[in-house]
Scaffold this motif. Structure first.
Motif, PDB file in Angstrom:
ATOM      1  N   ASP A   1       0.723  -1.202  -0.060  1.00 26.79           N
ATOM      2  CA  ASP A   1      -0.041   0.023  -0.082  1.00 26.79           C
ATOM      3  C   ASP A   1       0.816   1.395  -0.005  1.00 26.79           C
ATOM      4  O   ASP A   1       0.474   2.392  -0.502  1.00 26.79           O
ATOM      5  CB  ASP A   1      -0.889   0.106   1.291  1.00 26.79           C
ATOM      6  CG  ASP A   1      -1.954  -1.035   1.004  1.00 26.79           C
ATOM      7  OD1 ASP A   1      -2.074  -1.722  -0.059  1.00 26.79           O
ATOM      8  OD2 ASP A   1      -2.645  -1.253   2.272  1.00 26.79           O
ATOM      9  N   GLY A   2       1.841   1.122   0.723  1.00 28.48           N
ATOM     10  CA  GLY A   2       2.824   2.531   0.806  1.00 28.48           C
ATOM     11  C   GLY A   2       3.426   2.691  -0.399  1.00 28.48           C
ATOM     12  O   GLY A   2       3.710   4.131  -0.569  1.00 28.48           O
ATOM     13  N   SER A   3       3.635   1.853  -1.517  1.00 28.13           N
ATOM     14  CA  SER A   3       4.618   2.261  -2.570  1.00 28.13           C
ATOM     15  C   SER A   3       3.652   2.100  -3.869  1.00 28.13           C
ATOM     16  O   SER A   3       3.856   2.437  -5.098  1.00 28.13           O
ATOM     17  CB  SER A   3       5.582   1.455  -2.662  1.00 28.13           C
ATOM     18  OG  SER A   3       5.416   0.317  -2.587  1.00 28.13           O
ATOM     19  N   GLY A   4       2.665   1.120  -3.857  1.00 25.51           N
ATOM     20  CA  GLY A   4       1.841   0.809  -5.010  1.00 25.51           C
ATOM     21  C   GLY A   4       2.645  -0.334  -5.815  1.00 25.51           C
ATOM     22  O   GLY A   4       2.036  -0.620  -6.822  1.00 25.51           O
ATOM     23  N   LYS A   5       3.393  -0.989  -5.192  1.00 22.92           N
ATOM     24  CA  LYS A   5       4.226  -2.145  -5.699  1.00 22.92           C
ATOM     25  C   LYS A   5       3.334  -3.416  -5.793  1.00 22.92           C
ATOM     26  O   LYS A   5       2.976  -3.764  -4.754  1.00 22.92           O
ATOM     27  CB  LYS A   5       5.615  -2.207  -5.211  1.00 22.92           C
ATOM     28  CG  LYS A   5       6.480  -3.341  -5.915  1.00 22.92           C
ATOM     29  CD  LYS A   5       7.900  -3.592  -5.211  1.00 22.92           C
ATOM     30  CE  LYS A   5       8.799  -4.364  -5.807  1.00 22.92           C
ATOM     31  NZ  LYS A   5      10.033  -4.562  -5.516  1.00 22.92           N
ATOM     32  N   VAL A   6       3.366  -4.160  -6.902  1.00 21.61           N
ATOM     33  CA  VAL A   6       2.698  -5.386  -7.074  1.00 21.61           C
ATOM     34  C   VAL A   6       3.863  -6.344  -7.272  1.00 21.61           C
ATOM     35  O   VAL A   6       4.492  -6.038  -8.338  1.00 21.61           O
ATOM     36  CB  VAL A   6       1.748  -5.120  -8.092  1.00 21.61           C
ATOM     37  CG1 VAL A   6       1.159  -6.479  -8.467  1.00 21.61           C
ATOM     38  CG2 VAL A   6       0.644  -4.235  -7.688  1.00 21.61           C
ATOM     39  N   GLU A   7       3.823  -7.376  -6.839  1.00 17.84           N
ATOM     40  CA  GLU A   7       4.772  -8.400  -7.126  1.00 17.84           C
ATOM     41  C   GLU A   7       3.975  -9.759  -7.459  1.00 17.84           C
ATOM     42  O   GLU A   7       3.193  -9.949  -6.548  1.00 17.84           O
ATOM     43  CB  GLU A   7       5.851  -8.737  -6.023  1.00 17.84           C
ATOM     44  CG  GLU A   7       6.594  -7.638  -5.656  1.00 17.84           C
ATOM     45  CD  GLU A   7       7.805  -7.818  -4.981  1.00 17.84           C
ATOM     46  OE1 GLU A   7       8.987  -8.114  -5.559  1.00 17.84           O
ATOM     47  OE2 GLU A   7       7.756  -8.163  -3.670  1.00 17.84           O
ATOM     48  N   VAL A   8       4.382 -10.462  -8.437  1.00 17.07           N
ATOM     49  CA  VAL A   8       3.635 -11.655  -8.992  1.00 17.07           C
ATOM     50  C   VAL A   8       4.791 -12.784  -8.900  1.00 17.07           C
ATOM     51  O   VAL A   8       5.779 -12.558  -9.324  1.00 17.07           O
ATOM     52  CB  VAL A   8       3.182 -11.728 -10.013  1.00 17.07           C
ATOM     53  CG1 VAL A   8       2.192 -12.975 -10.505  1.00 17.07           C
ATOM     54  CG2 VAL A   8       2.058 -10.392 -10.272  1.00 17.07           C
ATOM     55  N   PHE A   9       4.428 -14.130  -8.098  1.00 15.61           N
ATOM     56  CA  PHE A   9       5.319 -15.026  -8.254  1.00 15.61           C
ATOM     57  C   PHE A   9       4.448 -16.469  -8.392  1.00 15.61           C
ATOM     58  O   PHE A   9       3.299 -16.452  -7.994  1.00 15.61           O
ATOM     59  CB  PHE A   9       6.111 -15.181  -7.246  1.00 15.61           C
ATOM     60  CG  PHE A   9       5.682 -15.520  -5.667  1.00 15.61           C
ATOM     61  CD1 PHE A   9       5.627 -16.791  -5.311  1.00 15.61           C
ATOM     62  CD2 PHE A   9       5.154 -14.288  -4.805  1.00 15.61           C
ATOM     63  CE1 PHE A   9       5.005 -17.247  -4.076  1.00 15.61           C
ATOM     64  CE2 PHE A   9       4.309 -14.806  -3.805  1.00 15.61           C
ATOM     65  CZ  PHE A   9       4.436 -16.177  -3.293  1.00 15.61           C
ATOM     66  N   ASP A  10       5.258 -17.534  -8.851  1.00 14.99           N
ATOM     67  CA  ASP A  10       4.722 -18.821  -8.827  1.00 14.99           C
ATOM     68  C   ASP A  10       4.873 -19.495  -7.510  1.00 14.99           C
ATOM     69  O   ASP A  10       5.840 -19.872  -7.297  1.00 14.99           O
ATOM     70  CB  ASP A  10       5.274 -19.711 -10.085  1.00 14.99           C
ATOM     71  CG  ASP A  10       4.708 -20.956 -10.337  1.00 14.99           C
ATOM     72  OD1 ASP A  10       4.100 -21.190  -9.326  1.00 14.99           O
ATOM     73  OD2 ASP A  10       5.293 -21.496 -11.354  1.00 14.99           O
ATOM     74  N   PRO A  11       3.746 -19.843  -6.860  1.00 15.32           N
ATOM     75  CA  PRO A  11       4.033 -20.502  -5.596  1.00 15.32           C
ATOM     76  C   PRO A  11       4.604 -21.840  -5.609  1.00 15.32           C
ATOM     77  O   PRO A  11       5.243 -22.257  -4.821  1.00 15.32           O
ATOM     78  CB  PRO A  11       2.721 -20.296  -5.006  1.00 15.32           C
ATOM     79  CG  PRO A  11       1.632 -20.234  -6.116  1.00 15.32           C
ATOM     80  CD  PRO A  11       2.234 -19.485  -7.126  1.00 15.32           C
ATOM     81  N   ALA A  12       4.341 -22.432  -6.792  1.00 13.42           N
ATOM     82  CA  ALA A  12       5.079 -23.863  -7.072  1.00 13.42           C
ATOM     83  C   ALA A  12       6.675 -23.761  -6.791  1.00 13.42           C
ATOM     84  O   ALA A  12       7.085 -24.977  -6.701  1.00 13.42           O
ATOM     85  CB  ALA A  12       4.808 -24.385  -8.512  1.00 13.42           C
ATOM     86  N   THR A  13       7.179 -22.697  -7.105  1.00 14.40           N
ATOM     87  CA  THR A  13       8.739 -22.403  -7.131  1.00 14.40           C
ATOM     88  C   THR A  13       9.096 -22.058  -5.487  1.00 14.40           C
ATOM     89  O   THR A  13      10.455 -21.754  -5.692  1.00 14.40           O
ATOM     90  CB  THR A  13       9.048 -21.378  -8.228  1.00 14.40           C
ATOM     91  OG1 THR A  13       8.764 -20.193  -7.692  1.00 14.40           O
ATOM     92  CG2 THR A  13       8.557 -21.934  -9.410  1.00 14.40           C
TER      93      THR A  13
END
Length: 443
Positions: A172-184
């Motif tokens: 919320d403080g930066s607006g950064k969105v991070e996406v990862f594959d939980p299988a890894t």
């Protein structure tokens, strides 16, 4: 039950309505012959030993992994001095980890790890149960739970969303969105963290993002002063590539929360209704009241209907509503159902067949057919309670895993397991701590 609204934008194309069906009994079979024939040792994913050396309720001593006959689901709960892990079947404690502050929990998406939002990071908590694929079967293991030293850095760590095999973190403080594959995740934790695809919103805000199955990204629109809607972005143009905005709808004051229903219909709540993304269009379901907030939602892959709260008093410090909302993402129809009891934002859940579940302040777990709005059951679970004024304070909380609904009772320091197939409390246990947040992993 009242039917109050239809879609106000006509891009949404109705589909054939899927019938609501009761849950079928789950059948779990484990072949002892396969387990003994393979003789596999625990994989390297067991991780380092736990500092608390827990060895109860099926946990291997000193953090060493031990093979189990079947997956061993666990519950993870916070309290005022840390995190406690329970065996989901026996409700016995298997580990306790000290951690100061108000901490929020979200499953990481790999059936083993939980992400702990601490404000400045999403810390990785290993619940200590997992299954390793081995040809046409799997081997399940248990170990002592532990808070790892791995963390995704964040500024005001916020929502965690799991959808279509991806986990999305929003700061919320930066607006950064991070996406990862939980299988890894398990493999990556041996040396660091999994690789992520990142995007930063034009302005920081209390928001949320969902990556779709085709790689496109839905993300809220807003800034520190106001939140107004939802935007659809393209998939990245290759690894590390840019995302392009494809579509937006800013008819959603105070946008909050998210849920996914049926065939990838994604919703976010508004102060005057709900936005629905489906089939390349963003449409608005309007509330019947000028202020009709549906800011908390629960979705299900088994149902096209979203369960939401419904509040109408814009000036209230704390509104205790008795009506819930049911939004059919296939038809755009909104129903309001009066439970006769109030509830909180931690009261909403979905059963295995998509049934809507609401934990009321009357102490009952209310079961509702999401298509008709009819109440099909009411299961007494805890004593009557009142929602506290501070949203961080403990209150009875609902968490559903498979066909079992877990309900905490902070006033009595207890937890209850409700069998949704029988409609009865199957097991209860005393807790050493006053429970606050609750989630779980399937192992």
């Amino acid at each position: 039950m009242t039917i109050v609204s239809d879609m106000t934008i006509t891009q949404l194309r109705p589909r054939l309505l899927r019938p609501y069906r009761p849950a079928l009994p789950a059948v779990l079979a484990v072949s002892a012959l396969l387990l003994t024939a393979c003789g596999a040792a625990p994989g390297e994913g067991a991780g380092p030993p736990s500092s608390n050396g827990a060895d109860s309720a099926g946990t291997a001593p000193s953090g060493q992994a031990k093979e189990s006959q079947a997956p061993a689901p666990r519950l993870v709960m916070t309290h005022d001095s840390g995190i406690t892990v329970l065996d989901a079947k026996t409700l016995k404690a298997v580990g306790d980890t000290p951690l100061e502050g108000f901490n929020r929990l979200s499953p990481a998406g790999d059936s083993r790890h939980v992400l702990v939002a601490t404000g400045d990071s999403f810390r990785v908590f290993d619940a200590g149960v997992w299954t390793e694929a081995h040809g046409d079967h799997g081997h399940s293991y248990v170990a002592a739970p532990q808070l790892t030293d791995r963390a995704f850095s964040a500024s005001k760590s916020g929502h965690v969303v799991r959808h279509a095999g991806k986990t999305v973190l929003f700061s919320d403080g930066s607006g950064k969105v991070e996406v990862f594959d939980p299988a890894t995740l398990t493999e990556a934790l041996k040396t660091g963290l999994p690789s992520t695809a990142s995007y930063t919103t034009p302005e920081a805000h209390h928001g949320v993002a969902v990556e779709l199955a085709d790689g496109r990204l839905l993300v809220t629109v807003g800034n520190e002063d106001s939140r107004t809607g939802l935007a659809l972005l393209s998939a990245p143009d290759g690894p590390g590539g840019e995302r392009r905005e494809l579509l937006r709808n800013e008819e959603c004051p105070g946008v909050h929360g998210e849920a996914v229903a049926g065939e990838e219909a994604v919703v976010v709540g508004c102060e005057d209704g709900m936005l629905v993304y489906r089939d390349g269009a963003i449409t608005k379901v309007a509330s019947p009241d000028p202020y009709g907030r549906m800011g908390n939602q629960a979705g299900s892959d088994a149902s096209p209907v979203i369960l939401g709260d419904y509040k109408v008093d814009k000036d209230a410090d704390l509104e205790r509503p008795t009506r819930i909302s049911l939004v059919n993402t296939d038809t755009g129809q909104l129903q309001l159902v009066d439970l006769g009891a109030s509830y909180s934002f931690r009261s909403l859940g979905r059963g295995p067949a998509g049934e809507a579940l609401v934990l009321g302040t009357d102490g009952a777990l209310h079961v509702i057919d999401p298509l008709t709005g009819n109440k099909t059951g009411s299961i007494p679970v805890v004593p009557a309670w009142e929602e506290p004024v501070e949203w961080q304070d403990p209150r009875p909380t609902l968490f559903v895993q498979g066909s079992v609904a877990y309900v905490t009772d902070p006033a009595g320091s207890k937890i209850h397991a409700v069998d949704l197939k029988s409609g009865k409390v199957a097991r209860s246990a005393d807790l050493d701590r006053v429970p606050n947040e609750l989630t779980g992993v399937t192992g």
